[in-house]
Motif scaffolding. Structure first.
Motif, mmCIF file in Angstrom:
data_model
loop_
_atom_site.group_PDB
_atom_site.id
_atom_site.type_symbol
_atom_site.label_atom_id
_atom_site.label_comp_id
_atom_site.label_asym_id
_atom_site.label_seq_id
_atom_site.Cartn_x
_atom_site.Cartn_y
_atom_site.Cartn_z
ATOM 1 N N SER A 35 5.414 7.945 4.208
ATOM 2 C CA SER A 35 4.637 7.591 5.401
ATOM 3 C C SER A 35 4.724 8.648 6.491
ATOM 4 O O SER A 35 4.555 8.339 7.664
ATOM 5 C CB SER A 35 5.104 6.241 5.947
ATOM 6 N N SER A 38 1.782 8.761 9.053
ATOM 7 C CA SER A 38 1.804 7.703 10.069
ATOM 8 C C SER A 38 2.842 7.985 11.139
ATOM 9 O O SER A 38 2.608 7.780 12.324
ATOM 10 C CB SER A 38 2.114 6.350 9.432
ATOM 11 N N ASN A 82 6.989 2.087 4.426
ATOM 12 C CA ASN A 82 5.825 1.272 4.779
ATOM 13 C C ASN A 82 5.561 1.321 6.282
ATOM 14 O O ASN A 82 5.116 0.335 6.874
ATOM 15 C CB ASN A 82 6.067 -0.179 4.348
ATOM 16 N N ASN A 84 3.364 2.577 8.247
ATOM 17 C CA ASN A 84 2.026 2.272 8.777
ATOM 18 C C ASN A 84 1.808 0.762 8.879
ATOM 19 O O ASN A 84 1.068 0.297 9.730
ATOM 20 C CB ASN A 84 0.930 2.930 7.949
ATOM 21 N N LYS A 85 2.471 -0.013 8.044
ATOM 22 C CA LYS A 85 2.360 -1.469 8.088
ATOM 23 C C LYS A 85 3.248 -2.072 9.190
ATOM 24 O O LYS A 85 2.907 -3.075 9.793
ATOM 25 C CB LYS A 85 2.767 -2.035 6.729
ATOM 26 N N PHE A 86 4.407 -1.437 9.439
ATOM 27 C CA PHE A 86 5.405 -2.021 10.328
ATOM 28 C C PHE A 86 5.531 -1.368 11.698
ATOM 29 O O PHE A 86 6.326 -1.808 12.508
ATOM 30 C CB PHE A 86 6.785 -1.990 9.667
ATOM 31 N N GLU A 93 8.937 -10.216 12.715
ATOM 32 C CA GLU A 93 8.072 -9.834 11.595
ATOM 33 C C GLU A 93 8.841 -8.974 10.592
ATOM 34 O O GLU A 93 8.682 -9.135 9.377
ATOM 35 C CB GLU A 93 6.845 -9.076 12.096
ATOM 36 N N SER A 97 9.763 -9.887 6.597
ATOM 37 C CA SER A 97 9.492 -8.952 5.502
ATOM 38 C C SER A 97 10.775 -8.608 4.743
ATOM 39 O O SER A 97 10.781 -8.559 3.513
ATOM 40 C CB SER A 97 8.855 -7.688 6.057
#
Length: 102
Positions: A35, A38, A82, A84-86, A93, A97
């Motif tokens: 990532s 990002s 991850n 870009n997702k977090f 949240e 996960s």
């Protein structure tokens, strides 16, 4: 000098200075490969907030029931692989996960 040539370097310095934990650094270096783009596009403040949210989420684990160093490496890897997702996830949240992982 390096931070101007390599924009992600400032974030790496922030990360290592903020946590001072070898397991976090190991997870970070493995996860960042997936990532990097990002993370490069994230401001220093946003990146720092992500790190603080990670620590807050990690505090919610019952450390007497886990292998602390292994879990830190695994969760740090998960966060940065991850990213870009977090990147905008709060600690709740992230905890949700993390609890879904093996």
């Amino acid at each position: 000098m390096l931070s101007k040539k390599y924009p992600g370097f400032q974030k790496m310095i922030l990360f290592t200075g903020e946590f001072k934990n070898l397991n976090n650094l190991m997870g970070f270096t493995v996860g960042i490969k997936e990532s990097l783009k990002s993370i490069r596009n994230t401001s220093i403040e946003e990146f720092k907030d992500s790190l603080l949210n990670f620590e807050e989420a990690f505090k919610n684990f019952d450390v007497s029931k886990i292998k602390l160093s292994r879990e830190r490496r695994k969760l740090t890897y998960h966060l940065f692989a991850n990213y870009n997702k977090f990147e905008t996830a709060d600690s709740d949240e992230l905890l949700l996960s993390f609890n879904e992982l093996d």
